[in-house]
Design a protein around this motif. Structure first.
Motif, PDB file in Angstrom:
ATOM      1  N   GLY A 288      84.361 142.994  47.249  1.00 15.82           N
ATOM      2  CA  GLY A 288      83.378 143.718  48.050  1.00 15.82           C
ATOM      3  C   GLY A 288      82.183 144.232  47.283  1.00 15.82           C
ATOM      4  O   GLY A 288      81.361 144.974  47.815  1.00 15.82           O
ATOM      5  N   GLU A 289      82.085 143.827  46.041  1.00 12.96           N
ATOM      6  CA  GLU A 289      81.007 144.350  45.202  1.00 12.96           C
ATOM      7  C   GLU A 289      79.831 143.371  45.119  1.00 12.96           C
ATOM      8  O   GLU A 289      80.031 142.162  45.154  1.00 12.96           O
ATOM      9  N   VAL A 290      78.625 143.923  45.012  1.00 18.10           N
ATOM     10  CA  VAL A 290      77.476 143.099  44.646  1.00 18.10           C
ATOM     11  C   VAL A 290      77.075 143.524  43.245  1.00 18.10           C
ATOM     12  O   VAL A 290      76.691 144.667  43.019  1.00 18.10           O
ATOM     13  N   ASP A 462      65.431 137.604  43.184  1.00 19.63           N
ATOM     14  CA  ASP A 462      64.102 137.062  43.005  1.00 19.63           C
ATOM     15  C   ASP A 462      63.178 138.119  42.409  1.00 19.63           C
ATOM     16  O   ASP A 462      62.310 137.826  41.619  1.00 19.63           O
ATOM     17  N   THR A 463      63.385 139.359  42.834  1.00 22.97           N
ATOM     18  CA  THR A 463      62.590 140.458  42.291  1.00 22.97           C
ATOM     19  C   THR A 463      63.546 141.562  41.846  1.00 22.97           C
ATOM     20  O   THR A 463      64.697 141.605  42.272  1.00 22.97           O
ATOM     21  N   LEU A 464      63.035 142.422  41.012  1.00 27.11           N
ATOM     22  CA  LEU A 464      63.827 143.539  40.514  1.00 27.11           C
ATOM     23  C   LEU A 464      64.218 144.450  41.668  1.00 27.11           C
ATOM     24  O   LEU A 464      65.342 144.938  41.770  1.00 27.11           O
ATOM     25  N   GLU A 465      63.258 144.631  42.568  1.00 30.83           N
ATOM     26  CA  GLU A 465      63.472 145.486  43.728  1.00 30.83           C
ATOM     27  C   GLU A 465      64.662 144.991  44.547  1.00 30.83           C
ATOM     28  O   GLU A 465      65.512 145.755  44.993  1.00 30.83           O
ATOM     29  N   GLU A 466      64.727 143.666  44.687  1.00 27.15           N
ATOM     30  CA  GLU A 466      65.801 143.058  45.456  1.00 27.15           C
ATOM     31  C   GLU A 466      67.161 143.294  44.783  1.00 27.15           C
ATOM     32  O   GLU A 466      68.140 143.651  45.437  1.00 27.15           O
ATOM     33  N   VAL A 467      67.188 143.098  43.461  1.00 23.48           N
ATOM     34  CA  VAL A 467      68.439 143.302  42.721  1.00 23.48           C
ATOM     35  C   VAL A 467      68.915 144.736  42.892  1.00 23.48           C
ATOM     36  O   VAL A 467      70.088 144.993  43.201  1.00 23.48           O
ATOM     37  N   ILE A 468      68.004 145.669  42.717  1.00 22.91           N
ATOM     38  CA  ILE A 468      68.388 147.082  42.821  1.00 22.91           C
ATOM     39  C   ILE A 468      68.811 147.417  44.239  1.00 22.91           C
ATOM     40  O   ILE A 468      69.823 148.066  44.471  1.00 22.91           O
ATOM     41  N   GLY A 469      68.026 146.940  45.181  1.00 24.71           N
ATOM     42  CA  GLY A 469      68.292 147.280  46.578  1.00 24.71           C
ATOM     43  C   GLY A 469      69.622 146.785  47.078  1.00 24.71           C
ATOM     44  O   GLY A 469      70.281 147.450  47.880  1.00 24.71           O
ATOM     45  N   LEU A 470      70.062 145.619  46.599  1.00 26.49           N
ATOM     46  CA  LEU A 470      71.270 145.012  47.154  1.00 26.49           C
ATOM     47  C   LEU A 470      72.539 145.328  46.366  1.00 26.49           C
ATOM     48  O   LEU A 470      73.632 145.283  46.920  1.00 26.49           O
ATOM     49  N   SER A 471      72.393 145.652  45.069  1.00 26.70           N
ATOM     50  CA  SER A 471      73.583 145.710  44.214  1.00 26.70           C
ATOM     51  C   SER A 471      74.307 147.048  44.244  1.00 26.70           C
ATOM     52  O   SER A 471      73.708 148.087  44.503  1.00 26.70           O
ATOM     53  N   VAL A 482      73.937 141.966  27.153  1.00 22.05           N
ATOM     54  CA  VAL A 482      73.825 143.027  28.144  1.00 22.05           C
ATOM     55  C   VAL A 482      73.328 144.273  27.426  1.00 22.05           C
ATOM     56  O   VAL A 482      73.956 144.737  26.472  1.00 22.05           O
ATOM     57  N   THR A 483      72.184 144.794  27.866  1.00 20.09           N
ATOM     58  CA  THR A 483      71.617 145.949  27.186  1.00 20.09           C
ATOM     59  C   THR A 483      71.882 147.248  27.932  1.00 20.09           C
ATOM     60  O   THR A 483      71.780 148.325  27.357  1.00 20.09           O
ATOM     61  N   ALA A 484      72.198 147.148  29.220  1.00 19.77           N
ATOM     62  CA  ALA A 484      72.483 148.372  29.971  1.00 19.77           C
ATOM     63  C   ALA A 484      73.203 148.029  31.267  1.00 19.77           C
ATOM     64  O   ALA A 484      73.114 146.902  31.749  1.00 19.77           O
ATOM     65  N   THR A 485      73.932 148.996  31.794  1.00 14.66           N
ATOM     66  CA  THR A 485      74.555 148.838  33.101  1.00 14.66           C
ATOM     67  C   THR A 485      74.176 150.058  33.941  1.00 14.66           C
ATOM     68  O   THR A 485      74.266 151.183  33.462  1.00 14.66           O
ATOM     69  N   PHE A 486      73.702 149.818  35.152  1.00 15.91           N
ATOM     70  CA  PHE A 486      73.310 150.929  36.029  1.00 15.91           C
ATOM     71  C   PHE A 486      74.176 150.927  37.278  1.00 15.91           C
ATOM     72  O   PHE A 486      74.397 149.869  37.872  1.00 15.91           O
ATOM     73  N   GLU A 487      74.655 152.091  37.667  1.00 20.29           N
ATOM     74  CA  GLU A 487      75.299 152.215  38.977  1.00 20.29           C
ATOM     75  C   GLU A 487      74.170 152.280  40.008  1.00 20.29           C
ATOM     76  O   GLU A 487      73.111 152.836  39.732  1.00 20.29           O
ATOM     77  N   ALA A 488      74.383 151.693  41.170  1.00 17.12           N
ATOM     78  CA  ALA A 488      73.303 151.689  42.167  1.00 17.12           C
ATOM     79  C   ALA A 488      73.872 152.013  43.536  1.00 17.12           C
ATOM     80  O   ALA A 488      73.822 151.203  44.462  1.00 17.12           O
ATOM     81  N   PRO A 490      74.145 153.659  47.227  1.00 16.18           N
ATOM     82  CA  PRO A 490      73.090 153.869  48.219  1.00 16.18           C
ATOM     83  C   PRO A 490      72.517 155.271  48.101  1.00 16.18           C
ATOM     84  O   PRO A 490      73.258 156.225  47.897  1.00 16.18           O
ATOM     85  N   GLY A 491      71.221 155.377  48.199  1.00 13.74           N
ATOM     86  CA  GLY A 491      70.576 156.676  48.110  1.00 13.74           C
ATOM     87  C   GLY A 491      70.447 157.189  46.691  1.00 13.74           C
ATOM     88  O   GLY A 491      69.845 158.225  46.442  1.00 13.74           O
ATOM     89  N   ASN A 492      71.041 156.458  45.761  1.00 15.47           N
ATOM     90  CA  ASN A 492      70.968 156.903  44.376  1.00 15.47           C
ATOM     91  C   ASN A 492      70.675 155.706  43.480  1.00 15.47           C
ATOM     92  O   ASN A 492      71.352 155.471  42.492  1.00 15.47           O
ATOM     93  N   LYS A 493      69.669 154.949  43.869  1.00 16.16           N
ATOM     94  CA  LYS A 493      69.347 153.707  43.173  1.00 16.16           C
ATOM     95  C   LYS A 493      68.536 154.001  41.913  1.00 16.16           C
ATOM     96  O   LYS A 493      67.684 154.897  41.915  1.00 16.16           O
ATOM     97  N   PRO A 494      68.776 153.253  40.857  1.00 20.25           N
ATOM     98  CA  PRO A 494      67.951 153.446  39.657  1.00 20.25           C
ATOM     99  C   PRO A 494      66.518 153.001  39.909  1.00 20.25           C
ATOM    100  O   PRO A 494      66.259 152.195  40.795  1.00 20.25           O
ATOM    101  N   ALA A 495      65.612 153.523  39.128  1.00 17.44           N
ATOM    102  CA  ALA A 495      64.206 153.136  39.282  1.00 17.44           C
ATOM    103  C   ALA A 495      63.940 151.859  38.504  1.00 17.44           C
ATOM    104  O   ALA A 495      64.619 151.584  37.513  1.00 17.44           O
ATOM    105  N   GLN A 496      62.962 151.093  38.997  1.00 16.83           N
ATOM    106  CA  GLN A 496      62.645 149.827  38.334  1.00 16.83           C
ATOM    107  C   GLN A 496      62.281 150.024  36.866  1.00 16.83           C
ATOM    108  O   GLN A 496      62.688 149.245  36.010  1.00 16.83           O
ATOM    109  N   VAL A 497      61.536 151.101  36.596  1.00 17.37           N
ATOM    110  CA  VAL A 497      61.072 151.300  35.214  1.00 17.37           C
ATOM    111  C   VAL A 497      62.240 151.487  34.255  1.00 17.37           C
ATOM    112  O   VAL A 497      62.192 151.049  33.106  1.00 17.37           O
ATOM    113  N   ASP A 498      63.309 152.131  34.766  1.00 11.18           N
ATOM    114  CA  ASP A 498      64.475 152.335  33.897  1.00 11.18           C
ATOM    115  C   ASP A 498      65.066 151.000  33.472  1.00 11.18           C
ATOM    116  O   ASP A 498      65.463 150.804  32.324  1.00 11.18           O
TER     117      ASP A 498
END
Lengths: 504, 316
Positions: A288-290, A462-471, A482-488, A490-498
């Protein structure tokens, strides 16, 4: 009023069953960058092909510097000052950079009937300087990175301005779709530099980019030019609405439907290494994970995805599917373990274009539809019909050739194929590349449906926004690690700049 | 609907050409229309068809099998040499010779990643030597009484129709069913159309390809047996000059040389066209040398019409 360098008036072009262009008018002035946007099937490609002499319009006329012209071939377009940079690259990998740039124009470098490589390379170096590409013009294009090849392509188009007396127009068809942000920025600065010498038509699905680079934007919808607007007055949201003709869904990435992954691990990757591509990759993927993987070109994420799907081998490390140690020697080993890949190159690896919708859908699960030696065609069609309905695929019938569907509907057929095969792990490599906004949203919806049913998804967006939004989680890769892992959540998504700070 | 009519034309053109040719020849010499003559012409075509039927599958996956004439010659030798010793078992033995040769071509081409024309050309050389070895480089006569006992299924008549035709039609039906109804047939088409997509869908593409080459060798083997039965002897050069006509009838029938599109009945029709052109010209009295000219034109015209050259921009 100045005469536009390139203008089309009331152009229409029909194909059997479709009016691809319906009374479209369009003009571009000296030194202008004009954006051209629209959903897939809106007529952008047809318009470009008319300008490039591949199609002849049924009605309407084309003017170059105010003179009516009939463009009969791409070569003729080139000679009339119109150059095209194709979405799918047309550089020849076995020729050198210089040979590619001056392909078909070798006569300019003849000396006593022989080609002077020295002069050609010198001229190529000048052309390459325009795109700030410092590669040896004697290098074979196949040895360049993808992004550099794109630049060579652009240099080739730009070389027109040394040749044509008049003003030139360069058609850029999705030039940034395979470029990372940094490379796209470079391209934009080059375009700005060259505005004094050339006009540009810029086509992209990335609306932010269109607004950033263009002076004016034309919006096409269903073959008609629905709006012409100044970039400074427009927002991405406006453009979205004009393209789809309806309000943008307020929750684009369906975050509310983001599943909470179960604790069950379906895929465990340990110290996976492939020399020259990636090294020491470890992660676990849950039901069930993206899991998004972000990274620039050269980060090794595409190769990693292909290894996980058995398309290419890895050198060391281990792969466990549902706790079982597996070894994939080819894609069929991976599918046997319930791992599927939705490839970035849809037309090459995703679909058999002359196969019907039904034939493509059952391709990965053919044994399920066989009794004795015979395919059960009725069952196959019934299942295909179910999925056509379930994924709202727009096709006249199950017997329609998949090659004749739009990109978005084709992608849905690829997704249906893996659902019918019953995979538990689906790797999505740029699943929304080259498909329109409406179809993108459908794909997002489908990803949420799949995870709700317990599928695990690895997403190379396709875009960073898409990866963050869906994962649910995002792995960031740089230079094969792998340089970093971010939890994402809903409502607590990492920022693109990070993410970006770990990508470059 | 220009495209649709083009597709329809491509589907039916070989059959139309065949009918027109038969009418032309028949108008010139009415005896051509006699039932006996028609049956004889068809029977004469069957060995060519049998050989081409298997190659059709290989061409459909986008490959080529150049070994078929050598394979047919070899199996004719195996049959002629072993019929006196093993009786009826010489027939499966000869077929197995074809199976092995076909498999070898497929295996070398797919597993060693060698272009099929090189792999099957190499197999062709090996098989040619094998034929010479079996027959000790001589033509081997099949004794009449053995032919009577074991080979009437290929050379006798049934219901007034020569058995070659029954054999040919039986394989036409079986192979058409394989191509049209089985997963193997569908994957053959898929591999010819877009191999990488088939591979990415988790199909063992090499296995399908090897099976296609094996079938091609098998059918060449069967063709060699029928040929030997008809001529009453086996020889290491029996099927020489059959390779080009075999490929010609596949193409004339409308199977795309680029792979992905084709069928066995097309090859059947193509084989009849090739034969009618040949026989017809002899009937009319065209010199053997001029026949080759006409034949060349027909071949090029057939490829030109059946292949969608607009889509194939580059020809290699």
């Amino acid at each position: 009023m100045t005469t536009p360098v390139l203008e089309i008036r009331n152009v229409s072009k029909s194909f059997p069953g479709v009016k691809a262009l319906d009374d479209v008018s369009f003009a571009i002035n000296k030194g202008e960058v004009v954006g051209l946007i629209g959903e897939n099937g809106a007529g952008k490609s047809t318009l470009l092909k008319v300008l490039n002499g591949i199609y002849q319009p049924d009605q309407g006329s084309i003017f170059v510097d105010g003179h009516p012209v009939t463009i009969t071939s791409p070569r003729h377009a080139f000679d009339s000052g119109i150059a095209m940079v194709f979405q799918e690259q047309s550089v020849l990998p076995t020729l050198t950079v210089a040979e590619n740039i001056f392909l078909g124009r070798e006569e300019e470098f003849l000396r006593f009937g022989l080609l002077s490589k020295k002069r050609m390379n010198a001229a190529a170096t000048k052309e390459l300087a325009k795109v700030h590409l410092s590669v040896n013009p004697a290098m074979r294009c196949g040895d360049l990175s993808f992004a550099d090849r794109q630049m060579v392509e652009i240099a080739k188009a730009l070389s027109l301005d040394t040749r044509i007396k008049g003003h030139v127009t360069i058609l850029l068809d999705e030039p940034t779709s395979v470029l990372e942000k940094r490379e796209a920025d470079l391209l934009f600065s080059i375009v700005r530099d060259l505005k004094s010498r050339a006009s540009f038509v810029f086509i992209s699905h990335r609306l932010e980019e269109v607004l950033e680079i263009s002076d004016r934007v034309y919006v096409l919808r269903d073959g008609k030019s629905v709006k012409e607007l100044e970039s400074r007055d427009a927002t991405v949201k406006d453009l979205h609405q004009l393209m789809v003709g309806r309000q943008l869904h307020h929750e684009y990435y369906r975050e509310a439907r983001q599943a909470v992954p179960s604790a069950t691990t379906v895929l465990e990757v340990q110290s996976l290494t492939k020399s020259g591509s990636f090294s020491n990759i470890s992660f676990a993927l849950h039901e069930g994970e993206v899991l998004g993987i972000a990274g620039v070109i050269g980060s090794g994420r595409e190769d990693l995805a292909r290894c996980l799907a058995g398309h290419t081998p890895f050198d060391s490390g281990s792969l466990k599917v549902k706790g079982e140690q597996v070894h994939f020697s080819a894609a069929y080993d991976a599918t046997a373990k319930g791992v599927g890949l939705v490839p970035a190159e849809r037309k090459v690896e995703g679909l058999v274009a002359p196969f019907t919708v039904a034939e493509n859908m059952t391709l990965a699960a053919l044994p399920k539809f066989v009794s004795g030696f015979r395919i059960r065609f009725a069952d196959e069609n019934a299942v295909a019909r179910q999925w056509i309905e379930r994924l709202s695929i727009k096709t006249p019938s199950t017997a329609t050739m998949v090659g004749s569907l739009s990109g978005g509907n084709q992608q849905k057929v690829v997704l249906a194929k893996w659902r019918i095969a019953g995979v538990n792990i689906l790797i999505l490599d740029h699943p929304t590349r080259g498909i329109d906004v409406g179809a993108k949203e459908d794909v997002y919806e489908l990803i949420r449906d799949m995870t709700a049913e317990g599928l695990a998804v690895i997403l190379l967006g396709d875009t960073l926004e898409e990866v963050i939004g869906l994962s649910n989680r995002v792995l960031v890769m740089r230079d094969g690690e792998v340089t970093a892992t971010f939890e994402a959540a809903p409502g607590n998504k990492p920022a693109q700049v990070d993410l970006v700070s770990h990508m470059v | 609907m220009k495209m649709e009519s083009r597709t329809r034309l491509q589907t039916w053109l070989p059959l139309i050409v065949l009918v027109v040719l038969v009418l032309l020849v028949g108008l010139y010499d009415r005896t051509f229309f006699s039932a006996g003559n028609m049956l004889e012409v068809t029977a004469d075509t069957m060995t060519l068809f049998l050989m081409a039927s298997g190659v059709t599958l290989v061409i459909m996956i986008g490959g080529i099998d150049l070994s078929v004439q050598a394979v047919a010659s070899m199996t004719s030798c195996i049959l002629a040499v072993y019929l006196p010793r093993f009786g009826i078992f010489a027939i499966p033995l000869a077929v197995i010779g074809g199976v092995i040769a076909g498999f070898a071509g497929g295996y070398v081409s797919t597993r060693l990643r060698i272009p099929s024309f090189i792999a099957t050309l190499a197999v062709s050389g090996v098989v040619l030597s094998a034929g010479n070895w079996f027959s000790e480089t001589k033509s081997v006569v099949i004794p009449g009484e053995l032919s009577q006992t074991y080979l009437t299924w290929a050379v006798g008549d049934f219901l007034g129709v020569p058995n070659e035709i029954w054999v040919g039609v039986a394989f036409l039906l079986v192979l058409s069913a394989v191509l049209g109804l089985t997963p193997f047939g569908r994957l053959v088409r898929g591999i010819g159309a877009q191999e990488r997509a088939v591979m990415a869908s988790g199909i063992d593409v090499d296995r399908i390809k090897i099976a296609a080459y094996t079938l091609s060798g098998t059918m060449a083997g069967v063709a060699g047996i029928v040929m030997a039965a008809r001529l009453g002897s086996g020889s290491p050069t029996l099927a020489n000059e059959f390779l080009l006509p075999a490929i010609a009838c596949i193409v004339v029938g409308g199977t795309a040389i680029t792979g992905g599109v084709g069928s066995i009945w097309r090859t059947f029709v193509g084989a009849l066209i090739v034969q009618v052109v040949r026989i017809g010209m002899t009937f009319i009295g065209v010199s053997v040398f001029a026949q080759q000219i006409v034949f060349g034109f027909i071949l090029v015209a057939a490829v030109a019409v059946t292949m969608d050259r607009a889509k194939v921009l580059v020809i290699k």
